[in-house]
Design an enzyme around this catalytic site. Structure first.
Site, PDB file in Angstrom:
ATOM      1  CD  GLU A 137     -31.520  46.843 -89.835  1.00  0.00           C
ATOM      2  OE1 GLU A 137     -32.468  46.325 -89.218  1.00  0.00           O
ATOM      3  OE2 GLU A 137     -31.420  48.067 -90.021  1.00  0.00           O
ATOM      4  CE  LYS A 165     -34.405  46.705 -85.900  1.00  0.00           C
ATOM      5  NZ  LYS A 165     -34.533  47.109 -87.333  1.00  0.00           N
ATOM      6  CB  CYS A 201     -31.426  49.570 -87.307  1.00  0.00           C
ATOM      7  SG  CYS A 201     -31.888  50.884 -88.479  1.00  0.00           S
TER       8      CYS A 201
END
Length: 292
Positions: free
Chosen positions: A53, A125, A167
């Site tokens: 990321e 995301k 993440c």
């Protein structure tokens, strides 16, 4: 568990760990150094390479907004495509700022480039990291800068079906259950997991998600102490410990901190064997739905 001892590798899974800063050129050089460290691949061996990321920019809201590109159009995306061609791999940039319909907010998106250099898929995301952490940063508020994605993504790379996550998504097992229902074989987890949260939860969550989904995991994390040139912040600390995990939850290879690259083979025979002897997907009596 019985698994075959030999198999024909159809895919080499690769995680690159770097310590990004806010200079895009510096970060490209770090990535290139790790790509150059990979063994020379045979053309018939598919290579799936995951960057962490914020691979090309680890910075502030203002800087992210300034470098954001239109999806599929921009010099940074073009350079990533060129790297995919040069190193003959499916290259996944863990996240990069992508422009949205709003002038003051953007998406943080995984970008998938084919070995021919084409942007073939992206994932915005879904879960944004708004949390307080006992480190030098203190408060993280991704929703101040980014718009949460809505679409769950599994892509067919030919050699395997690959699920995409980023993440903080790791903490939400419902997403990974849906990736498995969409027939993912490998799940990618690029991250900039903080040192504090990483020490507490990183490995446990990764292994749990791999065991639950019976998927291979490639997890590429940022790897240490970050010094930023353009933003007035104290150094930031990420946990590192990038790893590749098999569908039984076994860590196949990992890297602690610093820059480096790890890789191992995707074994579809082993994957199918694990799912056959313990058919979790068929036994599951629960389903989850996405909040829209």
């Amino acid at each position: 568990m019985s698994t075959k001892n030999t198999h024909t590798a159809t895919c080499q899974m690769v995680a690159i760990q770097i310590i990004s800063n806010d200079c895009i050129e510096d970060n490209f050089q770090q990535i290139i150094e790790q790509l150059q460290a990979l063994p020379e691949s045979k053309k018939e061996l598919n290579r799936l390479v995951l960057l962490p990321e914020n691979a090309l920019c680890f910075s502030s809201r203002k800087h992210y907004l300034s470098i954001a590109e239109v999806l599929g159009d921009g010099p940074i995306q073009s350079r990533l495509g060129e790297l995919a061609i040069q190193y003959h791999c499916t290259l996944v940039c863990g996240s990069f700022p992508i422009q949205s319909e709003q002038s003051d907010k953007i998406y943080t998106s995984s970008l998938v480039f084919s070995p021919q250099g084409q942007l073939t898929a992206h994932y915005n995301k879904i879960h944004l990291f708004d949390a307080d952490v006992a480190d030098t940063q203190g408060a993280y508020r991704e929703s101040d800068t980014f718009i949460a994605g809505k679409e769950i993504k599994v892509i067919d790379c030919g050699f395997a079906k690959v699920g995409l996550a980023i993440c903080y998504d790791l903490r939400f097992p419902g997403l990974f259950q849906q990736l498995r229902e969409l027939e993912a074989d490998i799940i990618l987890l690029p991250a900039a997991f903080t040192k504090v949260t990483g020490e507490a939860h990183w490995q446990a969550l990764l292994q749990a998600r791999a065991i639950e989904t019976q998927c291979y995991f490639i997890a590429a994390n940022q790897g240490g102490e970050h010094f930023l040139n353009h933003a007035h912040f104290e150094p930031r600390y990420t946990f590192g410990h990038s790893m590749i995990i098999d569908a039984w939850g076994k860590i196949m290879t990992q890297l602690t901190t610093g820059n480096g690259v790890i890789y191992d083979d995707f074994n579809q025979e082993k994957l199918l064997d694990i799912r056959k002897i313990m058919p979790v997907q068929q036994h599951n009596q629960f389903s989850c739905t996405q909040k829209l």
